[in-house]
Design a protein around this motif. Structure first.
Motif, PDB file in Angstrom:
ATOM      1  N   LEU A 232       0.860  -1.190   0.000  1.00 58.57           N
ATOM      2  CA  LEU A 232       0.000   0.000   0.000  1.00 58.57           C
ATOM      3  C   LEU A 232       0.889   1.230   0.000  1.00 58.57           C
ATOM      4  CD1 LEU A 232      -2.754  -0.870   2.633  1.00 58.57           C
ATOM      5  CD2 LEU A 232      -2.722  -1.368   0.192  1.00 58.57           C
ATOM      6  N   VAL A 233       0.667   2.107  -0.967  1.00 57.04           N
ATOM      7  CA  VAL A 233       1.509   3.293  -1.099  1.00 57.04           C
ATOM      8  C   VAL A 233       0.646   4.543  -0.955  1.00 57.04           C
ATOM      9  CG1 VAL A 233       3.124   4.555  -2.558  1.00 57.04           C
ATOM     10  CG2 VAL A 233       3.036   2.062  -2.679  1.00 57.04           C
ATOM     11  N   LEU A 234       1.021   5.414  -0.048  1.00 55.37           N
ATOM     12  CA  LEU A 234       0.403   6.735   0.042  1.00 55.37           C
ATOM     13  C   LEU A 234       1.252   7.690  -0.793  1.00 55.37           C
ATOM     14  CD1 LEU A 234      -1.658   8.724   1.262  1.00 55.37           C
ATOM     15  CD2 LEU A 234      -0.017   9.104   3.113  1.00 55.37           C
ATOM     16  N   PHE A 256      -6.328   5.553   2.880  1.00 57.73           N
ATOM     17  CA  PHE A 256      -5.120   4.726   3.014  1.00 57.73           C
ATOM     18  C   PHE A 256      -5.122   3.967   4.342  1.00 57.73           C
ATOM     19  CE2 PHE A 256      -0.776   4.082   4.464  1.00 57.73           C
ATOM     20  CZ  PHE A 256      -0.170   3.505   3.358  1.00 57.73           C
ATOM     21  N   LEU A 257      -5.392   4.664   5.438  1.00 58.18           N
ATOM     22  CA  LEU A 257      -5.383   4.019   6.750  1.00 58.18           C
ATOM     23  C   LEU A 257      -6.518   3.005   6.880  1.00 58.18           C
ATOM     24  CD1 LEU A 257      -4.552   7.121   8.969  1.00 58.18           C
ATOM     25  CD2 LEU A 257      -3.063   5.146   8.555  1.00 58.18           C
ATOM     26  N   SER A 258      -7.679   3.313   6.330  1.00 56.85           N
ATOM     27  CA  SER A 258      -8.807   2.379   6.404  1.00 56.85           C
ATOM     28  C   SER A 258      -8.519   1.117   5.604  1.00 56.85           C
ATOM     29  CB  SER A 258     -10.082   3.055   5.876  1.00 56.85           C
ATOM     30  OG  SER A 258     -10.445   4.158   6.685  1.00 56.85           O
ATOM     31  N   ILE A 322      -0.442  -4.204  -5.618  1.00 51.22           N
ATOM     32  CA  ILE A 322       0.038  -2.873  -5.244  1.00 51.22           C
ATOM     33  C   ILE A 322      -1.125  -1.897  -5.364  1.00 51.22           C
ATOM     34  CG2 ILE A 322       1.657  -1.013  -5.751  1.00 51.22           C
ATOM     35  CD1 ILE A 322       3.501  -3.073  -7.026  1.00 51.22           C
ATOM     36  N   ALA A 323      -1.372  -1.146  -4.323  1.00 48.20           N
ATOM     37  CA  ALA A 323      -2.408  -0.113  -4.336  1.00 48.20           C
ATOM     38  C   ALA A 323      -1.761   1.229  -4.035  1.00 48.20           C
ATOM     39  CB  ALA A 323      -3.492  -0.420  -3.312  1.00 48.20           C
ATOM     40  N   VAL A 324      -1.995   2.203  -4.892  1.00 45.53           N
ATOM     41  CA  VAL A 324      -1.481   3.555  -4.701  1.00 45.53           C
ATOM     42  C   VAL A 324      -2.659   4.462  -4.384  1.00 45.53           C
ATOM     43  CG1 VAL A 324      -0.284   5.507  -5.759  1.00 45.53           C
ATOM     44  CG2 VAL A 324       0.436   3.167  -6.298  1.00 45.53           C
ATOM     45  N   VAL A 325      -2.649   5.061  -3.203  1.00 46.01           N
ATOM     46  CA  VAL A 325      -3.703   5.992  -2.795  1.00 46.01           C
ATOM     47  C   VAL A 325      -3.155   7.397  -2.973  1.00 46.01           C
ATOM     48  CG1 VAL A 325      -5.299   6.676  -0.975  1.00 46.01           C
ATOM     49  CG2 VAL A 325      -4.527   4.299  -1.127  1.00 46.01           C
TER      50      VAL A 325
END
Length: 375
Positions: A232-234, A256-258, A322-325
């Protein structure tokens, strides 16, 4: 300060002229008072400077939108001086800044206190600091800044719990050294549980030896590998042309936190990444303790200049999911998403690049829009 000294000099000239013109006791008293009182006040304020203390106090944390007050106290303010300055409040995560002027008048004894309202509309760690100086009553002398400890207040995010599904990926890791104690999976080297066979269960998982002993078909439930396949990428970086308002920054941090918290609840280990001091920091999240430590660190972040570090990070990662928020759609989103490994969750729905697997959301409705997320 210079203007006040010039005004005092002009006043002295006027008082001297009046005394020369009138030449009586009243005008002489006025001239002497104008000549002696301001320097005496400045000297007294200078001598009393070391006894002045400023203290700033506030709660360590609060809920978002809750009433929060900071109390600024001053001790040792003499009768011939005053303390004046400003209190600054900064939320690096939302980019908000505010300041409030204050002034403590002379007191014969005791301490003066001022209560200030603090804005808690958006999550983040607020930095409160006071800059005050001692002045004489006539404004002819001013001290250096009086030391005052900063206060940090954490405005807690309002997390929600989306349902997260990890899709199959060709790059997924097949097995792991550790297995879940609460969820069945597919690791043939570990047995999660043994139960009776139900039509539709995989025949390869039938425990034949135990079935012969129990006169019933028994099935081995395989262990779920506890393997970190998710990143997870912020994206807390901005290009020179990008602008993010406080509401979108707040929503991006909460999404992102959720998402991270939802993965923890589902028992999925993952890695959280965000930019800090010019580089991306990776943190392993295995449990609630790891999550809360990461959350505390994230809430202190600020927005940084985009130097392409995210592209380099994703090009080198072995993660299957991979998730980019991001508050704004990454300008290099098409490059980031090659291989369909990357999901971009962005708070700029109108700026999504065609052909990119993106999940847009809005600052006002992200809780409903992201109730289900597929990575």
């Amino acid at each position: 300060m210079a203007k006040r000294r010039l005004a005092w000099a002009a006043w002295l000239l006027a008082a001297a002229a009046l005394w020369l013109f009138e030449n009586n006791a009243a005008t002489l008293s006025l001239l002497l008072a104008s000549l002696l009182l301001p320097p005496a006040s400045a000297a007294a304020a200078r001598r009393g400077r070391k006894s002045v203390r400023l203290t700033l106090a506030a709660a360590e944390s609060c809920a978002k939108g809750a009433a929060l007050h900071a109390v600024l106290s001053a001790e040792g303010v003499g009768v011939f001086s005053r303390v004046a300055g400003r209190v600054f409040c900064e939320n690096p995560l939302s980019g908000e800044r505010a300041e409030t002027a204050f002034s403590f008048s002379p007191r014969l004894s005791g301490a003066s206190a001022l209560t200030l309202a603090v804005d808690t509309a958006h999550c983040g760690t607020l930095r409160l600091r006071a800059e005050g100086r001692t002045e004489d009553l006539f404004g002819l002398w001013r001290s250096e800044i009086i030391p005052c400890d900063e206060e940090f207040v954490t405005v807690e995010p309002e997390l929600f719990l989306p349902r997260v599904t990890l899709t199959e990926s060709a790059t997924a890791v097949a097995d792991s050294e550790r297995c879940s104690q609460t969820k069945p999976g597919s690791d043939p080297s570990e047995t999660f549980a043994v139960r009776e066979y139900v039509p539709g269960d995989p025949i390869r998982q039938i425990h034949w030896k135990l079935s012969q002993k129990s006169d019933a078909l028994m099935l081995r439930e395989l262990g779920l590998p506890v393997v970190n396949q998710t990143l997870l990428v912020l994206r807390n970086v901005l290009t020179a042309d990008e602008r993010v308002d406080a509401a979108r920054a707040d929503a991006t941090a909460e999404v992102f936190l959720s998402l991270s918290h939802a993965l923890v609840n589902e028992g999925f280990a993952h890695t959280a990444a965000f930019a800090e001091h010019g580089r991306y920091v990776l943190t392993e999240i295995q449990n609630e303790t790891d999550f809360h430590a990461m959350k505390a660190r994230l809430l202190t972040l600020s927005w940084e200049a985009d130097d392409g570090a995210l592209t380099r990070l994703l090009a080198e990662t072995p993660y299957a999911h991979i998730a980019v928020v991001s508050a704004a759609a990454p300008p290099d989103a098409e490059t980031l998403c090659r291989g369909d490994r990357v999901t971009v969750l962005t708070a700029s729905p109108s700026a999504v690049t065609p052909g990119v697997y993106a999940v847009p959301f809005t600052a006002a409705g992200y809780r409903e829009e992201l109730s289900y997320i597929e990575l």
